[in-house]
Design a protein around this motif. Structure first.
Motif, PDB file in Angstrom:
ATOM      1  N   GLU A 195       0.819  -1.207   0.000  1.00  0.00           N
ATOM      2  CA  GLU A 195       0.000   0.000   0.000  1.00  0.00           C
ATOM      3  C   GLU A 195       0.853   1.258   0.000  1.00  0.00           C
ATOM      4  OE1 GLU A 195      -3.816  -1.946   2.240  1.00  0.00           O
ATOM      5  OE2 GLU A 195      -2.687  -0.361   3.245  1.00  0.00           O
ATOM      6  N   SER A 196       2.018   1.136   0.608  1.00  0.00           N
ATOM      7  CA  SER A 196       2.910   2.303   0.600  1.00  0.00           C
ATOM      8  C   SER A 196       4.307   1.836   0.232  1.00  0.00           C
ATOM      9  CB  SER A 196       2.903   2.961   1.977  1.00  0.00           C
ATOM     10  OG  SER A 196       3.228   2.001   2.951  1.00  0.00           O
ATOM     11  N   LYS A 197       5.172   2.764  -0.008  1.00  0.00           N
ATOM     12  CA  LYS A 197       6.528   2.423  -0.407  1.00  0.00           C
ATOM     13  C   LYS A 197       7.266   1.798   0.779  1.00  0.00           C
ATOM     14  CE  LYS A 197      10.274   4.573  -3.085  1.00  0.00           C
ATOM     15  NZ  LYS A 197      11.339   3.696  -2.549  1.00  0.00           N
ATOM     16  N   VAL A 198       7.986   0.717   0.499  1.00  0.00           N
ATOM     17  CA  VAL A 198       8.792   0.111   1.557  1.00  0.00           C
ATOM     18  C   VAL A 198      10.212  -0.109   1.056  1.00  0.00           C
ATOM     19  CG1 VAL A 198       6.862  -1.064   2.681  1.00  0.00           C
ATOM     20  CG2 VAL A 198       8.147  -2.219   0.872  1.00  0.00           C
ATOM     21  N   PHE A 199      11.097  -0.397   1.995  1.00  0.00           N
ATOM     22  CA  PHE A 199      12.481  -0.661   1.648  1.00  0.00           C
ATOM     23  C   PHE A 199      12.548  -1.885   0.750  1.00  0.00           C
ATOM     24  CE2 PHE A 199      16.981  -0.799   2.005  1.00  0.00           C
ATOM     25  CZ  PHE A 199      17.338  -2.149   2.142  1.00  0.00           C
ATOM     26  N   SER A 200      13.348  -1.816  -0.306  1.00  0.00           N
ATOM     27  CA  SER A 200      13.511  -2.982  -1.169  1.00  0.00           C
ATOM     28  C   SER A 200      14.962  -3.096  -1.600  1.00  0.00           C
ATOM     29  CB  SER A 200      12.597  -2.871  -2.385  1.00  0.00           C
ATOM     30  OG  SER A 200      12.974  -1.762  -3.171  1.00  0.00           O
ATOM     31  N   THR A 201      15.379  -4.332  -1.844  1.00  0.00           N
ATOM     32  CA  THR A 201      16.773  -4.574  -2.196  1.00  0.00           C
ATOM     33  C   THR A 201      16.902  -5.897  -2.939  1.00  0.00           C
ATOM     34  OG1 THR A 201      19.000  -4.953  -1.291  1.00  0.00           O
ATOM     35  CG2 THR A 201      17.147  -5.665   0.051  1.00  0.00           C
ATOM     36  N   ASP A 202      18.016  -6.055  -3.652  1.00  0.00           N
ATOM     37  CA  ASP A 202      18.235  -7.334  -4.313  1.00  0.00           C
ATOM     38  C   ASP A 202      19.235  -8.179  -3.521  1.00  0.00           C
ATOM     39  OD1 ASP A 202      20.719  -6.486  -6.888  1.00  0.00           O
ATOM     40  OD2 ASP A 202      20.482  -5.857  -4.796  1.00  0.00           O
ATOM     41  N   LYS A 203      19.749  -7.649  -2.401  1.00  0.00           N
ATOM     42  CA  LYS A 203      20.678  -8.402  -1.569  1.00  0.00           C
ATOM     43  C   LYS A 203      20.106  -8.558  -0.163  1.00  0.00           C
ATOM     44  CE  LYS A 203      24.976  -7.363  -4.007  1.00  0.00           C
ATOM     45  NZ  LYS A 203      24.181  -7.207  -5.240  1.00  0.00           N
ATOM     46  N   TYR A 204      19.920  -9.774   0.251  1.00  0.00           N
ATOM     47  CA  TYR A 204      19.225  -9.970   1.529  1.00  0.00           C
ATOM     48  C   TYR A 204      20.026  -9.483   2.728  1.00  0.00           C
ATOM     49  CZ  TYR A 204      21.881 -14.317   2.467  1.00  0.00           C
ATOM     50  OH  TYR A 204      22.857 -15.234   2.714  1.00  0.00           O
ATOM     51  N   ASP A 205      21.334  -9.370   2.577  1.00  0.00           N
ATOM     52  CA  ASP A 205      22.139  -8.833   3.696  1.00  0.00           C
ATOM     53  C   ASP A 205      21.685  -7.428   4.069  1.00  0.00           C
ATOM     54  OD1 ASP A 205      25.032 -10.515   2.444  1.00  0.00           O
ATOM     55  OD2 ASP A 205      23.941 -10.899   4.323  1.00  0.00           O
ATOM     56  N   ASN A 206      21.333  -6.656   3.043  1.00  0.00           N
ATOM     57  CA  ASN A 206      20.871  -5.292   3.300  1.00  0.00           C
ATOM     58  C   ASN A 206      19.598  -5.313   4.138  1.00  0.00           C
ATOM     59  OD1 ASN A 206      22.983  -4.492   1.678  1.00  0.00           O
ATOM     60  ND2 ASN A 206      21.710  -4.210  -0.147  1.00  0.00           N
ATOM     61  N   LEU A 207      18.763  -6.257   3.838  1.00  0.00           N
ATOM     62  CA  LEU A 207      17.514  -6.381   4.585  1.00  0.00           C
ATOM     63  C   LEU A 207      17.804  -6.793   6.027  1.00  0.00           C
ATOM     64  CD1 LEU A 207      14.225  -7.894   3.251  1.00  0.00           C
ATOM     65  CD2 LEU A 207      15.099  -8.618   5.462  1.00  0.00           C
ATOM     66  N   ASP A 219      20.349  -6.241   7.761  1.00  0.00           N
ATOM     67  CA  ASP A 219      21.035  -5.191   8.527  1.00  0.00           C
ATOM     68  C   ASP A 219      20.057  -4.261   9.219  1.00  0.00           C
ATOM     69  OD1 ASP A 219      23.897  -4.738   6.288  1.00  0.00           O
ATOM     70  OD2 ASP A 219      23.596  -5.985   8.089  1.00  0.00           O
ATOM     71  N   ARG A 220      18.851  -4.205   8.724  1.00  0.00           N
ATOM     72  CA  ARG A 220      17.881  -3.247   9.246  1.00  0.00           C
ATOM     73  C   ARG A 220      17.434  -3.626  10.653  1.00  0.00           C
ATOM     74  NH1 ARG A 220      15.946   0.272   5.443  1.00  0.00           N
ATOM     75  NH2 ARG A 220      14.178   0.768   6.804  1.00  0.00           N
ATOM     76  N   GLN A 221      17.384  -2.603  11.484  1.00  0.00           N
ATOM     77  CA  GLN A 221      16.974  -2.821  12.871  1.00  0.00           C
ATOM     78  C   GLN A 221      15.460  -2.832  13.025  1.00  0.00           C
ATOM     79  OE1 GLN A 221      19.176  -3.652  15.296  1.00  0.00           O
ATOM     80  NE2 GLN A 221      20.445  -3.697  13.453  1.00  0.00           N
ATOM     81  N   VAL A 233      11.782 -12.456   9.443  1.00  0.00           N
ATOM     82  CA  VAL A 233      11.813 -12.590   7.990  1.00  0.00           C
ATOM     83  C   VAL A 233      10.988 -13.788   7.543  1.00  0.00           C
ATOM     84  CG1 VAL A 233      14.090 -11.514   7.783  1.00  0.00           C
ATOM     85  CG2 VAL A 233      13.899 -14.005   7.899  1.00  0.00           C
ATOM     86  N   VAL A 234      10.444 -13.633   6.350  1.00  0.00           N
ATOM     87  CA  VAL A 234       9.733 -14.733   5.700  1.00  0.00           C
ATOM     88  C   VAL A 234      10.529 -15.060   4.449  1.00  0.00           C
ATOM     89  CG1 VAL A 234       7.662 -15.288   4.378  1.00  0.00           C
ATOM     90  CG2 VAL A 234       7.458 -14.192   6.616  1.00  0.00           C
ATOM     91  N   ILE A 235      10.992 -16.279   4.363  1.00  0.00           N
ATOM     92  CA  ILE A 235      11.879 -16.687   3.276  1.00  0.00           C
ATOM     93  C   ILE A 235      11.133 -17.559   2.274  1.00  0.00           C
ATOM     94  CG2 ILE A 235      14.012 -17.911   2.690  1.00  0.00           C
ATOM     95  CD1 ILE A 235      14.940 -17.306   5.595  1.00  0.00           C
ATOM     96  N   ALA A 236      11.062 -17.054   1.026  1.00  0.00           N
ATOM     97  CA  ALA A 236      10.362 -17.828  -0.009  1.00  0.00           C
ATOM     98  C   ALA A 236      11.224 -17.874  -1.266  1.00  0.00           C
ATOM     99  CB  ALA A 236       9.001 -17.211  -0.288  1.00  0.00           C
ATOM    100  N   ASP A 283      21.265 -15.430  12.776  1.00  0.00           N
ATOM    101  CA  ASP A 283      22.466 -14.733  13.277  1.00  0.00           C
ATOM    102  C   ASP A 283      22.203 -13.252  13.475  1.00  0.00           C
ATOM    103  OD1 ASP A 283      25.264 -16.541  11.804  1.00  0.00           O
ATOM    104  OD2 ASP A 283      24.573 -16.343  13.899  1.00  0.00           O
ATOM    105  N   ALA A 284      21.366 -12.696  12.604  1.00  0.00           N
ATOM    106  CA  ALA A 284      21.051 -11.267  12.692  1.00  0.00           C
ATOM    107  C   ALA A 284      19.969 -10.996  13.732  1.00  0.00           C
ATOM    108  CB  ALA A 284      20.604 -10.761  11.325  1.00  0.00           C
ATOM    109  N   GLY A 285      19.605 -12.025  14.472  1.00  0.00           N
ATOM    110  CA  GLY A 285      18.632 -11.848  15.544  1.00  0.00           C
ATOM    111  C   GLY A 285      17.184 -11.815  15.099  1.00  0.00           C
ATOM    112  N   LYS A 286      16.933 -12.264  13.854  1.00  0.00           N
ATOM    113  CA  LYS A 286      15.537 -12.243  13.384  1.00  0.00           C
ATOM    114  C   LYS A 286      14.872 -13.596  13.607  1.00  0.00           C
ATOM    115  CE  LYS A 286      16.851  -8.351  11.439  1.00  0.00           C
ATOM    116  NZ  LYS A 286      16.895  -7.184  12.326  1.00  0.00           N
TER     117      LYS A 286
END
Lengths: 300, 393
Positions: free
Chosen positions: B64-76, B78-80, B85-88, B103-106
């Protein structure tokens, strides 16, 4: 002393066997033999099975004579005897059988009152034991006596097995019992009519090596409480619209069923007269419109 | 009925507990998960990741609104501002991305299967324990009301002991997606490549293996299988028909097949026992024997109590509803039941909120994943595989 119970699906309904005074092993063996024989007959007589002998016969007998084995020849002869002695009220050549679910008011298969019944329309050769239909659109349907015929065979199995006490319920409409209830009393069967389930049963029949057959001009469908017309009068081709239920006891299953079916079609008076032709059989009860709830869609 | 679902109860958590999710992999499955997540109160999808731009855009279009997007999951990762995460993604990536996410605490919800080799699967389990986060794998039938009901019926002895299981997943399609640019072939058609996919066994069979393990309350001890390509001869290496027999303790076997050249048999799980048959996917029960007529039931009870009276079995004929041998009973009468995928995601969210963790779910995921790995191994090597540690690793 253990009472044994076994049940099977057969011929579109439920076959139940209760027996006592025999071992578990003997009962299982009995059940096995009965199941085999019932399946065998179903494969011969069932009009619902595309691979049954009758289905095959029905597709061929219009064109040329079909040879019958001894079993079916005798069965046909027996059914013709019933046809004659019930003045046509029992008839295996009714193309739609006695099953109204296949009845179509507009169908040209409907018999008009001038048409003849089985006795006249089947061409039989007693030398060759062959059968042929005299005109197109005919077929044989043993549905009205199939279960009774089957129970006659089952009775032989029970006897050969040396079982003295048994009760066999084949879809409610035909019952055989032999010997006694475990209490020592004879098997006493209560006869019900739909819509009266909550009332005490006051019609009973005692069976010792006897068959009880019940036919009704109406039938409940599945779990609905509504009743629908169910039996066709072979002489007119139209459904019996009056509420009638007939119970007959007889020394053979086939006769019990043939007569209960015929007496639904015949009037009370006719029925009481015709039963005299059958010394092995008795009327237990005829229920008619006065005693029964209204048929769905009837004007009564 | 006992379920795995962590049902939201008013006392345990406030519905306003916000859970922020990042989705890694927004292809056909990922976008479906996204839509489900958007219906759960308190859940916010705040980041999307996919290494194939058109799929990433598919995901963004559903927001519905703009969200952070990336092609590298490490960037995702890194976000606090991400709790879970949902992995598909394709399954070969599941272990690495799951471990990195933990490892990233998610917290992690990862689609099935866990991985394509045994060692990876076990490493994921170890990492979860270390990280002390929720790890849930996408075996949604564990939440499906039909299956939960079937489990109950089996427990109640509805069919007697299970003496055999038959399952298959038969489809009539080539699994191949159209690819505009040849360099995207492996990205889009990962299912057809051994490096990325466990083929029919992992993509389809794993679900049914999981169901069987669950219903039998055990895991297979051996498997023997075979397969090949006899229809889609387009250069693929993934077999288009596989046939296996899984052996369970107590001498019960699961006969399994999956193929892509005929859909007549569809998706079936049949549990067979001396008293009847349970078809789980169809939600039906077939009795081997007809039910007792009420009159005979009364007779037998009377005999037990040394009572004698007339037996009310005479009357106009009782006819089965159809001419077929038996009428199936629907095990859940109401045809409309909630989506199992919806339920599994809701349960995942509740697990995070309540800090509760269900080990049983992960155990099921592990045994189904390992089972599919061993099934594939058996097919590859043309030999029987047993559940010995050496075989798994």
């Amino acid at each position: 002393m253990v009472t044994h119970y076994g049940a099977r699906y057969a011929m579109g309904t439920r076959l139940e066997i209760v027996a006592w005074d025999l071992s578990e092993k003997a009962f299982q063996s009995l059940l096995s033999e009965i199941t085999e024989e019932v399946n065998r007959i179903e494969n011969v007589l069932s009009v619902y099975s595309r691979t049954s002998f009758i289905h095959n016969l029905n597709s061929r007998a219009n064109e040329k004579p079909v040879l019958l084995n001894n079993e079916i020849w005798s069965l046909v002869q027996n059914c013709l005897r019933f046809n004659r002695k019930t003045k046509g009220a029992f008839d295996i050549t009714l193309g739609l059988s006695h099953d109204l679910s296949k009845y179509d008011e507009n169908s040209n298969e409907r018999r008009d009152s001038s048409m003849s019944g089985a006795t006249d329309t089947l061409i039989l050769d007693s030398q060759r034991h062959s059968i042929q239909f005299s005109h197109p659109g005919m077929s044989l349907d043993f549905g009205a006596i199939g279960k009774g015929y089957t129970l006659d065979k089952v009775r032989s199995i029970v006897t050969s097995a040396g079982v003295n006490n048994a009760l066999i319920n084949f879809g409610r409409s035909i019952i055989y019992a032999k010997g006694n209830h475990p209490s020592g009393n004879p098997w006493n069967i209560g006869i019900q009519t739909p819509g009266f389930a909550s009332k005490p049963i006051n019609i009973t029949a005692t069976l010792d090596d006897l068959f009880l057959s019940t036919s009704a001009s109406f039938r409940g469908k599945g779990t609905t409480a509504e009743l629908h017309p169910h039996i066709i009068d072979p002489r007119s081709g139209a459904p019996v619209n009056e509420m009638r239920q007939v119970s007959i006891t007889s020394s053979t299953g086939i006769e019990a069923e043939a007569l209960s079916t015929a007496l639904v079609v015949l009037s009370d008076t006719e029925g009481n007269w015709i039963i005299k032709e059958f010394p092995e059989s008795q009327i237990v009860k005829i229920f008619n419109s006065n005693a029964l709830p209204n048929l769905a869609g009837s004007s009564n | 009925m006992a379920t795995f679902a962590n049902i939201n109860s008013a006392e345990d958590s406030a519905p306003s507990d916000r859970v922020r999710i990042g989705i890694i992999g927004t292809g056909s499955r990922g976008t479906k998960l996204l839509l489900h997540l958007q219906t759960i109160p308190g859940v916010q999808v705040v980041a999307l990741c996919d290494d194939y731009l058109p799929h990433l855009n598919d995901g963004l279009q559903l927001m519905e609104s703009k969200v952070f997007s990336t092609d590298k999951y490490d960037n995702l990762l890194d976000r606090q501002d991400i709790d879970a995460v949902v992995i598909a993604t394709p399954p070969h990536l599941h272990p690495r991305i799951t471990i990195d996410s933990l490892d990233a605490g998610k917290h992690v919800f990862c689609e099935k299967v866990m991985g394509l080799n045994g060692a990876d699967c076990l490493r994921m389990i170890e990492k979860r324990e270390e990280a002390s986060r929720v790890l849930q794998i996408g075996f949604q039938r564990l939440f499906d009301l039909r299956y939960l009901k079937a489990k109950e019926l089996l427990k109640d002895g509805k069919i007697g002991p299970v003496t055999a299981v038959r399952a298959h997943w038969h489809r009539n399609d080539n699994w191949r997606r159209p690819v505009r640019e040849p360099q995207h072939e492996k990205l889009l058609n990962w299912r057809l490549y051994r490096e990325f996919s466990g083929g029919l066994m992992a993509e389809l069979g794993a679900h049914q293996l999981q169901v069987t393990n669950w219903m039998l309350d055990t895991s297979p001890v051996e498997v023997i299988g075979t397969g090949g390509i006899n229809h889609w001869n387009d250069g693929r290496k993934i077999y288009d028909n596989i046939h296996l027999i899984f052996g369970y303790p107590d001498g019960v076997f699961l006969e399994y097949s999956s193929l892509l050249s005929n859909a007549y048999n569809g998706v079936v799980e049949q549990f067979l026992g001396p008293k009847g048959t349970l078809e789980l996917e169809a939600g039906k029960f077939y009795s081997e024997r007809p039910p007792q007529s009420p009159g005979i039931m009364q007779l037998l009870e009377d005999i037990e109590e040394a009572l004698f009276r007339s037996i009310p079995i005479g009357g106009a004929s009782w006819v089965a509803n159809s001419q077929s041998q038996t009428d199936p009973e629907y095990i859940i009468p109401d045809a409309s039941i909630p989506s199992a995928t919806q339920l599994e995601l809701e349960s995942f969210i509740q697990s995070l909120r309540q800090g509760r963790y269900n080990n049983e779910l992960l155990a099921h995921a592990l045994s189904a994943s390992l089972g599919s790995i061993l099934g594939n191994k058996s097919i590859e090597n043309n030999s029987k595989q047993t559940w010995a540690y050496g075989d798994i690793l």
